[in-house]
Structure formats: C-alpha cells, structure tokens
Motif scaffolding. Structure first.
Motif, PDB file in Angstrom:
ATOM      1  N   MET A  48       0.833  -1.213   0.000  1.00 49.25           N
ATOM      2  CA  MET A  48       0.000   0.000   0.000  1.00 49.25           C
ATOM      3  C   MET A  48       0.863   1.257   0.000  1.00 49.25           C
ATOM      4  N   VAL A  49       1.914   1.257   0.793  1.00 49.07           N
ATOM      5  CA  VAL A  49       2.799   2.424   0.831  1.00 49.07           C
ATOM      6  C   VAL A  49       3.489   2.586  -0.522  1.00 49.07           C
ATOM      7  N   SER A  50       3.966   1.496  -1.082  1.00 46.10           N
ATOM      8  CA  SER A  50       4.639   1.544  -2.386  1.00 46.10           C
ATOM      9  C   SER A  50       3.672   1.939  -3.499  1.00 46.10           C
ATOM     10  N   GLY A  51       2.419   1.541  -3.375  1.00 48.34           N
ATOM     11  CA  GLY A  51       1.404   1.839  -4.386  1.00 48.34           C
ATOM     12  C   GLY A  51       0.490   2.980  -3.971  1.00 48.34           C
ATOM     13  N   LEU A  52       1.031   3.939  -3.261  1.00 47.67           N
ATOM     14  CA  LEU A  52       0.219   5.034  -2.726  1.00 47.67           C
ATOM     15  C   LEU A  52      -0.514   5.808  -3.819  1.00 47.67           C
ATOM     16  N   GLU A  53       0.113   5.969  -4.972  1.00 48.73           N
ATOM     17  CA  GLU A  53      -0.530   6.707  -6.066  1.00 48.73           C
ATOM     18  C   GLU A  53      -1.805   6.006  -6.524  1.00 48.73           C
ATOM     19  N   ASP A  54      -1.743   4.685  -6.680  1.00 47.39           N
ATOM     20  CA  ASP A  54      -2.918   3.914  -7.085  1.00 47.39           C
ATOM     21  C   ASP A  54      -3.993   3.959  -6.003  1.00 47.39           C
ATOM     22  N   LEU A  55      -3.584   3.832  -4.759  1.00 44.82           N
ATOM     23  CA  LEU A  55      -4.528   3.875  -3.650  1.00 44.82           C
ATOM     24  C   LEU A  55      -5.214   5.242  -3.574  1.00 44.82           C
ATOM     25  N   ASP A  56      -4.449   6.297  -3.806  1.00 42.52           N
ATOM     26  CA  ASP A  56      -5.001   7.654  -3.837  1.00 42.52           C
ATOM     27  C   ASP A  56      -6.040   7.784  -4.946  1.00 42.52           C
ATOM     28  N   MET A  57      -5.759   7.250  -6.120  1.00 39.99           N
ATOM     29  CA  MET A  57      -6.719   7.324  -7.225  1.00 39.99           C
ATOM     30  C   MET A  57      -8.015   6.589  -6.886  1.00 39.99           C
ATOM     31  N   ARG A  58      -7.898   5.413  -6.251  1.00 38.18           N
ATOM     32  CA  ARG A  58      -9.102   4.670  -5.854  1.00 38.18           C
ATOM     33  C   ARG A  58      -9.910   5.448  -4.820  1.00 38.18           C
ATOM     34  N   ALA A  59      -9.204   6.096  -3.892  1.00 40.61           N
ATOM     35  CA  ALA A  59      -9.892   6.883  -2.862  1.00 40.61           C
ATOM     36  C   ALA A  59     -10.637   8.058  -3.492  1.00 40.61           C
ATOM     37  N   ARG A  60     -10.007   8.740  -4.435  1.00 33.26           N
ATOM     38  CA  ARG A  60     -10.659   9.876  -5.099  1.00 33.26           C
ATOM     39  C   ARG A  60     -11.842   9.419  -5.949  1.00 33.26           C
ATOM     40  N   ARG A  61     -11.719   8.258  -6.596  1.00 34.44           N
ATOM     41  CA  ARG A  61     -12.861   7.722  -7.359  1.00 34.44           C
ATOM     42  C   ARG A  61     -14.026   7.413  -6.419  1.00 34.44           C
ATOM     43  N   ALA A  62     -13.721   6.897  -5.241  1.00 31.05           N
ATOM     44  CA  ALA A  62     -14.779   6.611  -4.261  1.00 31.05           C
ATOM     45  C   ALA A  62     -15.461   7.910  -3.828  1.00 31.05           C
ATOM     46  N   MET A  63     -14.669   8.976  -3.642  1.00 36.24           N
ATOM     47  CA  MET A  63     -15.267  10.275  -3.292  1.00 36.24           C
ATOM     48  C   MET A  63     -16.160  10.770  -4.421  1.00 36.24           C
ATOM     49  N   LEU A  64     -15.675  10.653  -5.643  1.00 31.61           N
ATOM     50  CA  LEU A  64     -16.465  11.087  -6.806  1.00 31.61           C
ATOM     51  C   LEU A  64     -17.778  10.317  -6.907  1.00 31.61           C
ATOM     52  N   SER A  65     -17.742   9.023  -6.582  1.00 32.37           N
ATOM     53  CA  SER A  65     -18.953   8.199  -6.681  1.00 32.37           C
ATOM     54  C   SER A  65     -20.017   8.619  -5.670  1.00 32.37           C
ATOM     55  N   GLU A  66     -19.618   9.365  -4.657  1.00 30.38           N
ATOM     56  CA  GLU A  66     -20.579   9.804  -3.639  1.00 30.38           C
ATOM     57  C   GLU A  66     -21.217  11.165  -3.963  1.00 30.38           C
ATOM     58  N   LEU A  67     -20.822  11.770  -5.059  1.00 26.11           N
ATOM     59  CA  LEU A  67     -21.352  13.089  -5.394  1.00 26.11           C
ATOM     60  C   LEU A  67     -22.829  13.054  -5.769  1.00 26.11           C
ATOM     61  N   ASP A  68     -23.336  11.893  -6.194  1.00 30.33           N
ATOM     62  CA  ASP A  68     -24.753  11.777  -6.550  1.00 30.33           C
ATOM     63  C   ASP A  68     -25.660  11.715  -5.327  1.00 30.33           C
ATOM     64  N   ASP A  69     -25.100  11.370  -4.177  1.00 33.00           N
ATOM     65  CA  ASP A  69     -25.875  11.242  -2.941  1.00 33.00           C
ATOM     66  C   ASP A  69     -25.785  12.560  -2.170  1.00 33.00           C
ATOM     67  N   ARG A  70     -26.845  13.339  -2.200  1.00 32.53           N
ATOM     68  CA  ARG A  70     -26.846  14.663  -1.588  1.00 32.53           C
ATOM     69  C   ARG A  70     -26.657  14.622  -0.072  1.00 32.53           C
ATOM     70  N   THR A  71     -26.790  13.444   0.522  1.00 30.47           N
ATOM     71  CA  THR A  71     -26.611  13.328   1.971  1.00 30.47           C
ATOM     72  C   THR A  71     -25.246  12.730   2.337  1.00 30.47           C
ATOM     73  N   SER A  72     -24.415  12.508   1.342  1.00 31.26           N
ATOM     74  CA  SER A  72     -23.117  11.888   1.630  1.00 31.26           C
ATOM     75  C   SER A  72     -22.220  12.850   2.391  1.00 31.26           C
ATOM     76  N   GLU A  73     -21.261  12.286   3.088  1.00 33.76           N
ATOM     77  CA  GLU A  73     -20.321  13.106   3.851  1.00 33.76           C
ATOM     78  C   GLU A  73     -19.388  13.880   2.929  1.00 33.76           C
ATOM     79  N   VAL A  74     -19.186  13.383   1.718  1.00 33.10           N
ATOM     80  CA  VAL A  74     -18.368  14.117   0.740  1.00 33.10           C
ATOM     81  C   VAL A  74     -19.067  15.409   0.359  1.00 33.10           C
TER      82      VAL A  74
END
Length: 166
Positions: free
Chosen positions: A55-81
């Motif tokens: 995970m530490v070595s692949g931090l860039e990939d993990l960061d991209m997955r985390a940002r995609r997860a945040m983006l996926s929550e934009l449709d839910d007006r009650t999401s914490e994002v």
C-alpha cells in the motif's frame, strides 16, 4: 521483542507490546505522513506487513481509488463528501477558488481534485478483518486538522467508506 520486515525494517514493540512506525513519504509534489500501528505485536500477521508495504509503495494507485470513491458519492446529496464540500464552500467563500488546482466548472469535482493527501494510518492488527486496514486523511488546507475527509480501506485495497472527521 521485535519484528523485522524488508520494507519497514526493525519494528520494536513498546513496553505495552504495541508497535508503531512512522515515515514521511514523498508523493507527487507533497509529503504524506505514513504511520503503521498495532496495539500488540502478537496481533500482526507477517502478511499484514507485506500488504502494508504494498500500500505504501502503491500510494498513487490507492489515492486514485480513494478519489474515485469520493467522486462516486457526489450523486448522494446526503453523503459526507457533499457535506464536506458544502462546508468548505461556506467557510472559504470566494477563497475556495484560490485553493483549486484545476477549474473545470464543476466545483465538487474540482474540490476533490484539490484535496491533499495528508496522512495514511495503517492498522496492522486489522489485516483480513471487517474494520479498516488503512485510513487515508484528506484536506483542502493542511492547517485545518478538523476539516478532513477520511477514506477507510480494506486489506484488499478496496474503499470501504468515506467519512468526515466530525
């Protein structure tokens, strides 16, 4: 007693048996604090350290997955994002645009792009369990330690949830 690992080196336990490792990792044009912790070294499987190192070595990939997860929550007006973005818009007002790295016309997407990965905490004793194995902390402002989004990641690298620190 201690555990030795190729990536983390010698992990010595404290008097209470706990393990703690911390390092500043260069990530793009920023630095990220990476902590590995476990309340008892006996609870750390050797595979947990291998996964953590990946995970530490692949931090860039993990960061991209985390940002995609945040983006996926934009449709839910009650999401914490969404709540986080609205809070930042309210607090920063016109200054928000100064913090954005790219202006696409979609403020919500732009805020997610502008978030800084501040830290990653690896909970080595949670390997293979249902609780987060790693927690990534994001903020628009490095000084605002309370205004953060936390991305909880499972042992397999999949995002479990995105929450605010509130």
């Amino acid at each position: 007693m201690a555990i030795e690992h190729d990536f983390f080196g010698l992990l010595e336990s404290g008097p209470d048996g706990s393990i703690f490792w911390s390092e500043i990792v260069e990530f793009g044009d920023q630095t990220v604090t990476v902590d590995l912790t476990a309340p008892d070294q006996a609870d750390i499987a050797p595979e947990a350290l291998d996964v953590a190192a990946a995970m530490v070595s692949g931090l860039e990939d993990l960061d991209m997955r985390a940002r995609r997860a945040m983006l996926s929550e934009l449709d839910d007006r009650t999401s914490e994002v969404i709540e986080y973005i609205l809070q930042q818009q309210e607090e920063l007002g016109d200054e928000l645009e100064d913090r954005l790295v790219d202006i696409s016309g979609d403020v919500q997407v732009d805020v997610i792009r502008a978030l800084q990965l501040m830290s990653m905490t690896i909970l080595a004793d949670e390997h293979g369990g249902s609780e987060p194995f790693a927690v990534l902390e994001y903020a628009l402002d490095a000084e605002a330690t309370d205004d953060v989004l936390l991305v909880n990641v499972a042992t397999d690298g999949e995002v479990q949830s995105v929450t605010s620190a509130d």
